[in-house]
Write a protein that holds these residues in place. Structure first.
Motif, short mmCIF file in Angstrom:
data_model
loop_
_atom_site.label_atom_id
_atom_site.label_comp_id
_atom_site.label_asym_id
_atom_site.label_seq_id
_atom_site.Cartn_x
_atom_site.Cartn_y
_atom_site.Cartn_z
N GLU A 245 0.87 -1.19 0.00
CA GLU A 245 0.00 0.00 0.00
C GLU A 245 0.90 1.22 0.00
O GLU A 245 1.68 1.43 0.93
N ILE A 246 0.79 2.00 -1.07
CA ILE A 246 1.65 3.17 -1.22
C ILE A 246 0.78 4.38 -1.51
O ILE A 246 -0.01 4.38 -2.47
N GLU A 247 0.92 5.37 -0.65
CA GLU A 247 0.18 6.61 -0.83
C GLU A 247 0.97 7.50 -1.78
O GLU A 247 2.19 7.57 -1.67
N ALA A 248 0.28 8.19 -2.69
CA ALA A 248 0.97 9.14 -3.56
C ALA A 248 0.30 10.49 -3.41
O ALA A 248 -0.91 10.60 -3.61
N VAL A 249 1.05 11.49 -2.97
CA VAL A 249 0.48 12.81 -2.73
C VAL A 249 1.27 13.85 -3.52
O VAL A 249 2.50 13.89 -3.43
N THR A 250 0.54 14.66 -4.30
CA THR A 250 1.20 15.69 -5.11
C THR A 250 2.02 16.61 -4.22
O THR A 250 1.58 16.97 -3.13
N ASN A 251 3.20 16.91 -4.66
CA ASN A 251 4.14 17.79 -3.95
C ASN A 251 4.77 17.17 -2.70
O ASN A 251 5.67 17.76 -2.12
N ALA A 252 4.30 16.03 -2.28
CA ALA A 252 4.92 15.38 -1.10
C ALA A 252 5.71 14.15 -1.57
O ALA A 252 6.87 13.97 -1.23
N GLY A 253 5.07 13.32 -2.36
CA GLY A 253 5.76 12.14 -2.88
C GLY A 253 5.04 10.86 -2.50
O GLY A 253 3.81 10.83 -2.35
N TYR A 254 5.81 9.81 -2.30
CA TYR A 254 5.25 8.49 -2.03
C TYR A 254 5.51 8.10 -0.58
O TYR A 254 6.56 8.40 -0.02
N ARG A 255 4.56 7.36 -0.01
CA ARG A 255 4.73 6.90 1.37
C ARG A 255 4.22 5.46 1.47
O ARG A 255 3.11 5.16 1.03
N LEU A 256 5.07 4.63 2.05
CA LEU A 256 4.69 3.23 2.23
C LEU A 256 3.85 3.11 3.49
O LEU A 256 4.30 3.46 4.58
N ILE A 257 2.61 2.61 3.33
CA ILE A 257 1.78 2.51 4.53
C ILE A 257 1.36 1.07 4.85
O ILE A 257 0.84 0.81 5.92
N GLY A 258 1.59 0.16 3.93
CA GLY A 258 1.22 -1.22 4.24
C GLY A 258 2.04 -2.21 3.43
O GLY A 258 2.32 -1.99 2.26
N VAL A 259 2.45 -3.28 4.12
CA VAL A 259 3.27 -4.31 3.47
C VAL A 259 2.45 -5.59 3.42
O VAL A 259 1.80 -5.95 4.40
N PRO A 260 2.43 -6.29 2.28
CA PRO A 260 1.60 -7.50 2.20
C PRO A 260 2.19 -8.64 3.02
O PRO A 260 3.39 -8.66 3.27
N ASP A 261 1.34 -9.56 3.43
CA ASP A 261 1.79 -10.73 4.18
C ASP A 261 2.30 -11.77 3.18
O ASP A 261 1.66 -12.78 2.92
N ARG A 262 3.44 -11.49 2.59
CA ARG A 262 4.04 -12.41 1.61
C ARG A 262 5.52 -12.57 1.92
O ARG A 262 6.14 -11.65 2.45
N LEU A 263 6.06 -13.73 1.54
CA LEU A 263 7.47 -14.01 1.82
C LEU A 263 8.34 -13.57 0.64
O LEU A 263 9.21 -14.31 0.20
N TYR A 264 8.09 -12.37 0.13
CA TYR A 264 8.89 -11.86 -0.99
C TYR A 264 10.36 -11.77 -0.60
O TYR A 264 10.67 -11.38 0.54
N PRO A 265 11.25 -12.06 -1.54
CA PRO A 265 12.68 -11.97 -1.25
C PRO A 265 13.08 -10.62 -0.64
O PRO A 265 13.89 -10.56 0.29
N ALA A 266 12.47 -9.52 -1.12
CA ALA A 266 12.83 -8.20 -0.59
C ALA A 266 12.43 -8.08 0.88
O ALA A 266 13.10 -7.41 1.67
N GLU A 267 11.34 -8.74 1.26
CA GLU A 267 10.90 -8.71 2.66
C GLU A 267 11.83 -9.53 3.53
O GLU A 267 12.21 -9.13 4.62
N ILE A 268 12.19 -10.71 3.02
CA ILE A 268 13.08 -11.59 3.79
C ILE A 268 14.44 -10.90 3.99
O ILE A 268 15.05 -10.96 5.05
N GLY A 269 14.91 -10.22 2.94
CA GLY A 269 16.23 -9.60 2.99
C GLY A 269 16.29 -8.35 3.86
O GLY A 269 17.35 -7.98 4.36
N TRP A 270 15.16 -7.70 4.08
CA TRP A 270 15.12 -6.45 4.83
C TRP A 270 15.29 -6.73 6.33
O TRP A 270 14.38 -7.23 6.98
#
Ligand code: ADP
Length: 330
Positions: free
Chosen positions: A46-71
């Motif tokens: 879940e990524i919020e996009a707001v004009t003039n502010a940018g992007y903000r990560l607000i939710g991560v899925p319950d998945r075992l994605y490699p990027a999640e495991i590595g973080w």
């Protein structure tokens, strides 16, 4: 690139990260960033996009994605290469193929769901979508095949520690490597060897942990014998966190085993054992023995004291724990 953008968003949390900053840091166009954001969203972020502010990560899925495991993963090689699949027949099967192709030690195969998960002797392993950790690790220890059994006990110790750290649950280990909670099976480990007479080429450690399976979700034939972290603690656990702890504990014990041998692993195993000091029934090949589980020796074999007083060493087999009331203990 997509994972790099995700990393920037994670580093920026809980603040916004401007599109401009992402473009500059990664040297890509605004349009490319937008496309990757869309792709992350389709993966469940879940990524919020707001004009003039940018992007903000607000939710991560319950998945075992490699990027999640590595973080936040605290290992040097265990789980540093990940093959992720949503659906797979069996993680051990793919791991065997990858191992034969020479992938690095510590490579992890992980699936959200296994359609043909296996236990020992070709028995099935129930592996529903996104509710457990269904994974296999490729190891290349230099040892003779006869010395391999301790590794499966090492894996059991590592998973037990990880469950304690990530889910606050202390499981028991039934010889050699089943993890139990309240007498029911929480995790199964299936180790497969590819070896020549003298030398192991590689070893696949398959691990299945029931994490967020609700009690009523087990099929009828497992309803009385299986359990999950959710069923035991009443809380859903983070599969990513649990897997990271498993990888860290596996690496720790594997390196320690290479330096110091089996003895430290065995003492830790004994702290979790629910087999020793009990009357058990062991089925091994075509024979079965009833006796007192007295000890486990330096090769990982179970030492049974038979009713006549003699000792029987058992290298492999299936243990049934006799109920405590049958033993005059309660
Ligand atoms: P492992 O060594 O992998 O534990 P087993 O042969 O002991 O191998 O495990 C397979 C058996 O475990 C199956 O026959 C079934 O009864 C049981 N089983 C299958 N899936 C699950 C599960 N998700 N949780 C607990 N027990 C299971």
């Amino acid at each position: 690139m997509r994972d790099k953008i995700l990393e920037l968003l994670k580093q920026g949390q809980p603040e916004y990260v401007s599109g401009e900053a992402i473009c500059q840091r990664l040297g890509v166009s605004r349009t490319a960033v937008w496309k990757h954001i869309q792709s992350l969203r389709s993966m469940g972020y879940e990524i919020e996009a707001v004009t003039n502010a940018g992007y903000r990560l607000i939710g991560v899925p319950d998945r075992l994605y490699p990027a999640e495991i590595g973080w936040g993963l605290k290992t040097s090689f265990m789980g540093r290469h990940v093959h992720y699949c949503e659906r797979l027949d069996s993680t051990n099967r793919l791991a065997r193929e990858l191992a034969a192709r020479g992938v690095p030690e510590g490579t992890l195969v992980v699936a959200e769901e296994q359609t043909g998960g296996r236990g020992r002797l070709g028995r099935g392993w129930f592996s529903p979508y996104a509710k457990g950790i269904w994974c296999s690790l490729i190891l290349r220890p230099s040892l003779s095949p006869l010395d391999a059994p301790p590794l499966t006990m090492l894996a059991a110790v590592a998973v037990a520690e990880a469950l304690q750290r990530a889910a606050g649950l202390k499981p028991g280990i039934k010889w050699p490597n089943d993890l139990l909670a309240g007498g029911r099976k929480l995790c199964g480990i299936l180790t497969e060897l590819d070896a020549e007479v003298e030398k192991v080429n590689h070893l696949i450690v398959g691990i299945g942990v029931n994490v967020n399976i609700a009690p009523g979700e087990f099929p009828p034939d497992l309803a009385e014998t299986a359990t999950s972290v959710l069923a035991v603690t009443g809380r859903r656990a983070s599969r990513v966190r649990l897997l990271q702890e498993m990888l860290a504990a596996l690496e720790y014990w594997y390196l320690r085993w290479q330096k110091e041998g089996f003895s430290p692993v065995l003492s830790r195993w004994k702290e979790y054992s629910v087999t020793l000091g009990r009357a058990v029934l062991v089925t091994s090949h075509r024979e079965s023995y009833e006796g007192w589980a007295e000890d486990v020796d330096e090769s990982g074999s179970l030492i049974l004291r038979l009713p006549g007083g003699q000792r029987q060493k058992i290298c492999s087999g299936e243990v049934s724990l006799r109920p405590l009331h049958d033993q005059g203990l309660i």
